[in-house]
Design a protein around this motif. Structure first.
Motif, PDB file in Angstrom:
ATOM      1  N   MET A  66       0.803  -1.221   0.000  1.00 32.43           N
ATOM      2  CA  MET A  66       0.000   0.000   0.000  1.00 32.43           C
ATOM      3  C   MET A  66       0.841   1.279   0.000  1.00 32.43           C
ATOM      4  N   ILE A  67       0.193   2.367  -0.365  1.00 36.81           N
ATOM      5  CA  ILE A  67       0.780   3.710  -0.449  1.00 36.81           C
ATOM      6  C   ILE A  67      -0.078   4.632   0.417  1.00 36.81           C
ATOM      7  N   SER A  68       0.557   5.566   1.151  1.00 35.43           N
ATOM      8  CA  SER A  68      -0.241   6.447   1.995  1.00 35.43           C
ATOM      9  C   SER A  68       0.536   7.717   2.317  1.00 35.43           C
ATOM     10  N   THR A  69      -0.013   8.524   3.219  1.00 35.04           N
ATOM     11  CA  THR A  69       0.626   9.748   3.703  1.00 35.04           C
ATOM     12  C   THR A  69       0.670   9.720   5.220  1.00 35.04           C
ATOM     13  N   THR A  70       1.486  10.575   5.810  1.00 36.96           N
ATOM     14  CA  THR A  70       1.554  10.622   7.275  1.00 36.96           C
ATOM     15  C   THR A  70       0.210  11.011   7.880  1.00 36.96           C
ATOM     16  N   GLY A  71      -0.480  11.954   7.244  1.00 39.74           N
ATOM     17  CA  GLY A  71      -1.778  12.374   7.770  1.00 39.74           C
ATOM     18  C   GLY A  71      -2.806  11.270   7.729  1.00 39.74           C
TER      19      GLY A  71
ATOM     20  N   VAL B 175       3.803   9.287  13.511  1.00 34.81           N
ATOM     21  CA  VAL B 175       3.979   8.656  12.206  1.00 34.81           C
ATOM     22  C   VAL B 175       5.251   9.238  11.618  1.00 34.81           C
ATOM     23  N   LEU B 176       6.202   8.379  11.373  1.00 36.49           N
ATOM     24  CA  LEU B 176       7.489   8.772  10.808  1.00 36.49           C
ATOM     25  C   LEU B 176       7.694   8.027   9.506  1.00 36.49           C
ATOM     26  N   THR B 177       7.968   8.756   8.441  1.00 35.59           N
ATOM     27  CA  THR B 177       8.349   8.131   7.179  1.00 35.59           C
ATOM     28  C   THR B 177       9.648   8.762   6.702  1.00 35.59           C
ATOM     29  N   TYR B 178      10.577   7.948   6.240  1.00 32.16           N
ATOM     30  CA  TYR B 178      11.814   8.487   5.705  1.00 32.16           C
ATOM     31  C   TYR B 178      12.337   7.558   4.630  1.00 32.16           C
ATOM     32  N   ASN B 179      13.413   7.988   3.982  1.00 32.91           N
ATOM     33  CA  ASN B 179      13.842   7.336   2.740  1.00 32.91           C
ATOM     34  C   ASN B 179      15.316   6.979   2.771  1.00 32.91           C
ATOM     35  N   PRO B 180      15.659   5.907   3.492  1.00 26.26           N
ATOM     36  CA  PRO B 180      17.057   5.469   3.543  1.00 26.26           C
ATOM     37  C   PRO B 180      17.527   4.925   2.203  1.00 26.26           C
TER      38      PRO B 180
END
Length: 388
Positions: free
Chosen positions: A277-282, A361-366
């Motif tokens: 799935m794909i989503s946003t922090t909000g 909610v934390l999203t990041y791009n290692p």
């Protein structure tokens, strides 16, 4: 399945627990309770800003953080959504959420249980005849949802050991039936319900059960039961579409020559129902709020999401840490429930205290391979949100 540094199946299953990945976090036996037992510190926004601005530990191209709950809220982003255009990332950008997909799937499955259309003690082979061999008859729907099924390791799947090999396999396509078949060789690892082992294939099967019970693809059930009622406009079940549409953060991997290669467009078919799935922090924050507050499930089934299986341990002997659809993490004496998720170029954590006093909610791009270092941002953010 043999885990390798770049193994996507292992890469998607890292937990917000465990000394090898996050030394700051400890797992304890669960006692589900809506009451907070540990005072929460005020938000140190300067320290939180520094935590997500540090895009060197681990090497990352962007980060987004949304803190919520009655104890204070704050949000910010850092880095760029696209290294070519240098567009700054914003809190509205979509990302691949990996295994947080499982929270949506488990919620729909429990809704079907509440409606009497499925049962947790129902053998999987009764719902999906012919997919699992007869020797797997003891495996039930409940065993899939809390990772106590004992299904064998995968056989015959790609196990990339470098970014270059990941790129070679990025458009491999699997039907869910083909993927399940790779985990049906040999005997069950253990009697279902006696041990716990985190396995994505459990949720590939769960999504197939939703297909069968509802008569439509699991993504349509998720959309009808969760996305549209909660108005999660930024959340998508992509199906066979390897792209992310609309404003989104691009994912990258560093190759041996030091270049960053774009892995945003990626066939997610092997992760159907468990990590696609794909989503946003909000949207993820809204989903947790609705779930924890009882908007989506009746109390007796919601309680399962905050209860670890009794008298069960992980295969390595550590305490069980997965409930029905969620995982538990204790940080500085504060208990969080939620889920981590990752796929190449994307890493995420969505957690909350049971009483919703504090969520994040934390999203990041290692950009690096899975080596334990890629979880450092989650560790430092969780520490800041709980350390008095």
């Amino acid at each position: 399945m043999t885990s390798t540094p770049m193994s996507r199946r292992a890469f998607a299953g890292a937990a917000l627990t465990g000394a090898t990945a996050l030394a700051a976090l400890t797992v304890l036996p669960a006692v589900a309770s809506p009451a907070s037992t540990t005072p929460l510190p005020p938000l140190d926004t300067a320290a939180l800003r520094a935590a997500i601005d540090d895009l060197e530990h681990p090497p990352s191209t962007a980060a987004q953080l949304r803190v919520g709950g009655a104890a204070g809220s704050w949000q910010a982003s850092s880095g760029v959504a696209d290294i070519r255009t240098r567009r700054p990332v914003t809190g509205h950008d979509k990302v691949r959420i990996g295994s947080i997909t499982k929270v949506f799937v488990a919620t729909v499955m429990l809704q079907l249980v509440a409606e009497g259309r499925a049962a947790l003690d129902q053998p999987v082979r009764h719902i999906l005849p012919g997919l699992l061999p007869a020797r797997f008859s003891p495996v039930t729907v409940g065993h899939l949802l809390d990772h106590t099924s004992g299904l064998p390791d995968h056989v015959g799947i790609p196990e990339p050991t470098s970014a270059e090999e990941v790129l070679q396999h990025r458009f491999d396509h699997w039907t869910p039936q083909e993927w399940v078949a790779t985990a049906t060789h040999g005997a069950l690892k253990f009697t279902p319900g006696t041990w716990q082992e985190y396995r994505g294939v459990n949720y590939v099967l769960s999504a197939l059960i939703i297909d069968e019970v509802t008569g439509r693809p699991y993504g349509e059930a998720v959309a009808a039961r969760i996305l549209r009622p909660l108005r999660l406009a930024g959340t998508v079940v992509p199906g066979d579409d390897p792209r992310i549409h609309g404003r989104h953060v691009r994912g990258y991997l560093a190759t041996a020559d030091g270049r960053l290669r774009d892995v945003t467009v990626y066939d997610q078919s092997s992760g159907r129902g468990e990590g696609d799935m794909i989503s946003t922090t909000g949207d993820l924050d809204r989903m947790l709020t609705a779930l924890f507050s009882g908007e989506l499930l009746p109390p007796e089934l919601l309680r399962l999401m905050f209860t670890l299986p009794e008298d069960v341990r992980m295969l390595d002997g550590s305490p069980a840490r997965y409930s029905t659809g969620l995982q538990r993490a204790d940080v500085n004496g504060v208990t969080f429930w939620g889920k981590t998720g990752e796929t190449y170029g994307y890493k995420n954590a969505a957690f909350s205290t049971r009483d919703r006093q504090r969520s994040f909610v934390l999203t990041y791009n290692p950009t690096t391979a899975r080596n334990g270092e890629e979880s450092r941002m989650i560790a430092r953010v969780a520490d800041l949100l709980t350390r008095g």
